[in-house]
Structures are given as structure tokens and as C-alpha cells.
Motif scaffolding. Sequence first.
Motif, PDB file in Angstrom:
ATOM      1  N   SER A 137      -8.903   7.082  10.477  1.00 35.21           N
ATOM      2  CA  SER A 137      -7.541   6.696  10.866  1.00 35.21           C
ATOM      3  C   SER A 137      -6.603   6.747   9.676  1.00 35.21           C
ATOM      4  CB  SER A 137      -7.533   5.289  11.478  1.00 35.21           C
ATOM      5  OG  SER A 137      -8.192   5.269  12.718  1.00 35.21           O
ATOM      6  N   ALA A 138      -7.078   6.305   8.517  1.00 35.87           N
ATOM      7  CA  ALA A 138      -6.246   6.332   7.309  1.00 35.87           C
ATOM      8  C   ALA A 138      -5.862   7.762   6.955  1.00 35.87           C
ATOM      9  CB  ALA A 138      -6.983   5.673   6.146  1.00 35.87           C
ATOM     10  N   ALA A 139      -6.813   8.702   7.105  1.00 41.37           N
ATOM     11  CA  ALA A 139      -6.528  10.111   6.803  1.00 41.37           C
ATOM     12  C   ALA A 139      -5.491  10.673   7.762  1.00 41.37           C
ATOM     13  CB  ALA A 139      -7.816  10.930   6.866  1.00 41.37           C
ATOM     14  N   THR A 140      -5.605  10.329   9.035  1.00 44.42           N
ATOM     15  CA  THR A 140      -4.627  10.776  10.030  1.00 44.42           C
ATOM     16  C   THR A 140      -3.255  10.204   9.720  1.00 44.42           C
ATOM     17  OG1 THR A 140      -6.323  10.956  11.742  1.00 44.42           O
ATOM     18  CG2 THR A 140      -4.031  10.761  12.485  1.00 44.42           C
ATOM     19  N   LEU A 141      -3.218   8.918   9.363  1.00 41.71           N
ATOM     20  CA  LEU A 141      -1.946   8.257   9.066  1.00 41.71           C
ATOM     21  C   LEU A 141      -1.327   8.783   7.782  1.00 41.71           C
ATOM     22  CD1 LEU A 141      -3.043   4.684  10.129  1.00 41.71           C
ATOM     23  CD2 LEU A 141      -1.151   5.975  11.148  1.00 41.71           C
ATOM     24  N   TYR A 142      -2.139   9.297   6.868  1.00 37.39           N
ATOM     25  CA  TYR A 142      -1.593   9.930   5.663  1.00 37.39           C
ATOM     26  C   TYR A 142      -0.671  11.081   6.052  1.00 37.39           C
ATOM     27  CZ  TYR A 142      -1.297  12.748   1.435  1.00 37.39           C
ATOM     28  OH  TYR A 142      -0.820  13.487   0.381  1.00 37.39           O
ATOM     29  N   ASP A 143      -1.118  11.894   6.993  1.00 34.83           N
ATOM     30  CA  ASP A 143      -0.297  13.026   7.445  1.00 34.83           C
ATOM     31  C   ASP A 143       0.957  12.544   8.176  1.00 34.83           C
ATOM     32  OD1 ASP A 143      -2.050  14.966   6.426  1.00 34.83           O
ATOM     33  OD2 ASP A 143      -3.291  14.908   8.230  1.00 34.83           O
ATOM     34  N   VAL A 144       0.803  11.493   9.002  1.00 34.06           N
ATOM     35  CA  VAL A 144       1.962  10.965   9.737  1.00 34.06           C
ATOM     36  C   VAL A 144       2.990  10.393   8.760  1.00 34.06           C
ATOM     37  CG1 VAL A 144       2.734   9.260  11.435  1.00 34.06           C
ATOM     38  CG2 VAL A 144       0.560  10.455  11.774  1.00 34.06           C
ATOM     39  N   ALA A 145       2.503   9.692   7.731  1.00 33.82           N
ATOM     40  CA  ALA A 145       3.417   9.071   6.757  1.00 33.82           C
ATOM     41  C   ALA A 145       4.269  10.101   6.042  1.00 33.82           C
ATOM     42  CB  ALA A 145       2.620   8.240   5.750  1.00 33.82           C
ATOM     43  N   ASN A 146       3.744  11.299   5.877  1.00 32.58           N
ATOM     44  CA  ASN A 146       4.507  12.345   5.194  1.00 32.58           C
ATOM     45  C   ASN A 146       5.715  12.813   5.994  1.00 32.58           C
ATOM     46  OD1 ASN A 146       2.957  12.426   2.857  1.00 32.58           O
ATOM     47  ND2 ASN A 146       1.507  13.893   3.717  1.00 32.58           N
ATOM     48  N   GLU A 147       5.776  12.424   7.264  1.00 28.80           N
ATOM     49  CA  GLU A 147       6.961  12.725   8.068  1.00 28.80           C
ATOM     50  C   GLU A 147       8.113  11.792   7.728  1.00 28.80           C
ATOM     51  OE1 GLU A 147       5.970  12.569  12.198  1.00 28.80           O
ATOM     52  OE2 GLU A 147       4.099  13.687  11.940  1.00 28.80           O
ATOM     53  N   ALA A 168      13.308   4.212   8.619  1.00 29.60           N
ATOM     54  CA  ALA A 168      12.812   3.137   7.756  1.00 29.60           C
ATOM     55  C   ALA A 168      11.822   2.261   8.512  1.00 29.60           C
ATOM     56  CB  ALA A 168      13.971   2.300   7.235  1.00 29.60           C
ATOM     57  N   VAL A 169      12.118   1.980   9.781  1.00 31.53           N
ATOM     58  CA  VAL A 169      11.207   1.190  10.614  1.00 31.53           C
ATOM     59  C   VAL A 169       9.919   1.962  10.861  1.00 31.53           C
ATOM     60  CG1 VAL A 169      10.886   0.092  12.873  1.00 31.53           C
ATOM     61  CG2 VAL A 169      13.104  -0.060  11.709  1.00 31.53           C
ATOM     62  N   CYS A 170      10.049   3.249  11.206  1.00 28.36           N
ATOM     63  CA  CYS A 170       8.870   4.096  11.424  1.00 28.36           C
ATOM     64  C   CYS A 170       7.981   4.123  10.186  1.00 28.36           C
ATOM     65  CB  CYS A 170       9.290   5.514  11.774  1.00 28.36           C
ATOM     66  SG  CYS A 170      10.117   5.706  13.367  1.00 28.36           S
ATOM     67  N   ARG A 171       8.617   4.309   9.034  1.00 28.25           N
ATOM     68  CA  ARG A 171       7.876   4.410   7.787  1.00 28.25           C
ATOM     69  C   ARG A 171       7.118   3.115   7.512  1.00 28.25           C
ATOM     70  NH1 ARG A 171      11.659   6.520   5.029  1.00 28.25           N
ATOM     71  NH2 ARG A 171      12.578   4.606   4.249  1.00 28.25           N
ATOM     72  N   GLY A 172       7.775   1.989   7.698  1.00 30.73           N
ATOM     73  CA  GLY A 172       7.121   0.705   7.470  1.00 30.73           C
ATOM     74  C   GLY A 172       5.922   0.493   8.380  1.00 30.73           C
ATOM     75  N   LEU A 173       6.051   0.865   9.643  1.00 34.25           N
ATOM     76  CA  LEU A 173       4.951   0.700  10.594  1.00 34.25           C
ATOM     77  C   LEU A 173       3.767   1.604  10.253  1.00 34.25           C
ATOM     78  CD1 LEU A 173       7.021   0.358  13.860  1.00 34.25           C
ATOM     79  CD2 LEU A 173       5.260  -1.259  13.114  1.00 34.25           C
ATOM     80  N   VAL A 174       4.051   2.845   9.867  1.00 34.12           N
ATOM     81  CA  VAL A 174       2.971   3.772   9.528  1.00 34.12           C
ATOM     82  C   VAL A 174       2.237   3.304   8.271  1.00 34.12           C
ATOM     83  CG1 VAL A 174       2.431   6.118   8.778  1.00 34.12           C
ATOM     84  CG2 VAL A 174       4.019   5.751  10.669  1.00 34.12           C
ATOM     85  N   HIS A 175       2.993   2.862   7.276  1.00 33.59           N
ATOM     86  CA  HIS A 175       2.353   2.388   6.048  1.00 33.59           C
ATOM     87  C   HIS A 175       1.555   1.113   6.306  1.00 33.59           C
ATOM     88  CE1 HIS A 175       3.649   5.041   2.764  1.00 33.59           C
ATOM     89  NE2 HIS A 175       4.698   5.280   3.520  1.00 33.59           N
ATOM     90  N   LYS A 176       2.054   0.278   7.192  1.00 31.97           N
ATOM     91  CA  LYS A 176       1.297  -0.933   7.570  1.00 31.97           C
ATOM     92  C   LYS A 176      -0.030  -0.553   8.201  1.00 31.97           C
ATOM     93  CE  LYS A 176       0.157  -3.845  11.125  1.00 31.97           C
ATOM     94  NZ  LYS A 176      -0.561  -3.486  12.345  1.00 31.97           N
ATOM     95  N   ARG A 177      -0.012   0.396   9.116  1.00 40.03           N
ATOM     96  CA  ARG A 177      -1.241   0.818   9.797  1.00 40.03           C
ATOM     97  C   ARG A 177      -2.221   1.461   8.815  1.00 40.03           C
ATOM     98  NH1 ARG A 177       1.400   3.543  15.291  1.00 40.03           N
ATOM     99  NH2 ARG A 177       1.941   1.568  16.320  1.00 40.03           N
ATOM    100  N   LYS A 178      -1.695   2.249   7.903  1.00 38.93           N
ATOM    101  CA  LYS A 178      -2.550   2.912   6.915  1.00 38.93           C
ATOM    102  C   LYS A 178      -3.186   1.881   5.977  1.00 38.93           C
ATOM    103  CE  LYS A 178      -0.480   5.383   3.844  1.00 38.93           C
ATOM    104  NZ  LYS A 178       0.259   6.432   3.120  1.00 38.93           N
ATOM    105  N   TYR A 179      -2.431   0.883   5.587  1.00 40.97           N
ATOM    106  CA  TYR A 179      -2.926  -0.183   4.714  1.00 40.97           C
ATOM    107  C   TYR A 179      -4.070  -0.928   5.391  1.00 40.97           C
ATOM    108  CZ  TYR A 179      -2.622  -4.211   1.522  1.00 40.97           C
ATOM    109  OH  TYR A 179      -2.887  -5.206   0.606  1.00 40.97           O
ATOM    110  N   ILE A 180      -3.870  -1.284   6.660  1.00 34.20           N
ATOM    111  CA  ILE A 180      -4.918  -1.972   7.412  1.00 34.20           C
ATOM    112  C   ILE A 180      -6.149  -1.082   7.538  1.00 34.20           C
ATOM    113  CG2 ILE A 180      -5.567  -2.804   9.713  1.00 34.20           C
ATOM    114  CD1 ILE A 180      -3.931  -4.842   8.297  1.00 34.20           C
TER     115      ILE A 180
END
Length: 261
Positions: free
Chosen positions: A86-96, A65-77
Motif C-alpha cells: 500500500s505504501a508503494a502504491t501511495l508513493y505513486d499517488v502522492a506524486n500527483e 492541499a487536502v488531497c496531499r495531506g490525506l495521501v501522506h497520512k495514509r502512506k505514513y500509516i
Amino acid sequence: LSVIAEAVRNYMQRAYQCKQINLWKCLATLLQLSHDLMGIKDNAFTPHFTEETCYQDAKLKKSFAVCRGLVHKRKYIAILTGDVLSAATLYDVANEYTLGSIGLGRQIHMMVGDFVDGLLGFLLGRKYKGTEESTKWMAIGCKCLDVIKGHERNSDWNFANKMHLLEAEYYFCIDDHENAVASYRLAITLAREHRFCHEEGLAEEKFATYLMYCNQSDAALHHFTNAKKAYTKWGAKVLADRISKAMAILAPLCSRGSTAF
């Protein structure tokens, strides 16, 4: 943002006192998001972590849950500041860290994540137009638009403006200019009426970008001006400054004395 940041600090203190460390980390993520948008350099995770060490610690402890929140925060920024790669890269990370992961957490950032992913999908769909990569990202954008339409049926107040902005971006991609303009205008109006000044700024910025593509420099400058006002009202200095740079580049292309349309 400053009001939200102060409230989050108070909740962080209470969470820490109650030894709710994962909750403290999630709140620190929200505080860091506010700092990043306001242009504040303070580390919200002090004294125990930085944002990156918090993420690595959460991964190690399988606090998804913490990981997910941090990744979504980074993608939003990333999407708000125009860092598309960076947003495209974080899209793939968020799917984890989908909702099927251990530790489901809260869903609001997932809903916002669908909106952000839709914006990303249509943006990259345009960028790579005519290629297989475009087909991939357009499919992602359309899928997210369908999800947001479902949320809109349950809560039009919270999601109608988001839905219409994604529709506008979709119409932009397929060169349906009449519907694109109508949807951008509706997204702006609903965000304003529902008092979502941050999403009003985003819709104004997206409309201005569309108008630049259509070689309507005067109208684009007007909507960039509106975007800056909305972002400033929100307290997002970083976004307002970014818009100012775009306006400075655009201004020489506009009619002399042009300020509003």
C-alpha cells in the motif's frame, strides 16, 4: 497522541466556526491519523464525511492541499504498520500532489513524506535486491536521504535522527554492517535525546529487524522490547500491539531468560 488529538479537536471546532472548511479537513486528517495509531474507531470527519468521501470531495473541488495531506497520512500509516505494498502504491499517488500543484499548503508533511519515502525506498531496495526494481527503489531512497541531509543542515534537532536512520537502512542494503549498526544506534540515541519517542520506537524497530536478518535473535528481542516501550509512551497502541506479535514469534528463537543486551 491523546494530548495532540484533544488539541486538534479544539482547533477543528474553531475552524468550523470560522467557516474555514479546508482547514477543518486538514485538521480532521491529523485527528484521524491519531485515531488510527491509537486504535480508536471513531470517524474524525464526522458528521459530513468519511476519510474516503473527504478525499473524493477534495479531488472534485481540486483542493490539492487536502488531497496531499490525506495521501501522506495514509502512506505514513502504511509504512508504520508494515503495509509495504500500500505504501508503494501511495508513493505513486502522492506524486500527483507535489508542491507544484495548485494550493501549495504547508510543507511539514512533505518533509516527513521524504523521510517515509526514504524508508520505503530502502526497504523495497532490499526486498527486490538484484533486480531492476531494486535499482529504482534504491535511487528513490538515496534521493530522499539527500533531501533529509539538506533539512538536517538547517535543523539538526528535528532531522539528525531521521538522517541517521535512513543512513542505517542504506548501509543495511549494501551489507555495510559496521556502519549500519553505528547509524542505527545513533538514530536511537538522538531520537531519545530530542524526545521524539515515536521515532525512537521506529529506529528501535528497524534495528531489531536488522538484527533478525543477522540471526541475532536475543539482541533483536531486546530492541523490539524497547520499540514497544517507546510506541506505548507515544500512545500508539496499534504499533505496540504489532511489535508484541513480532516478539511472540521471535521469543522461541532466543536464549532462555534473555531480556536485555
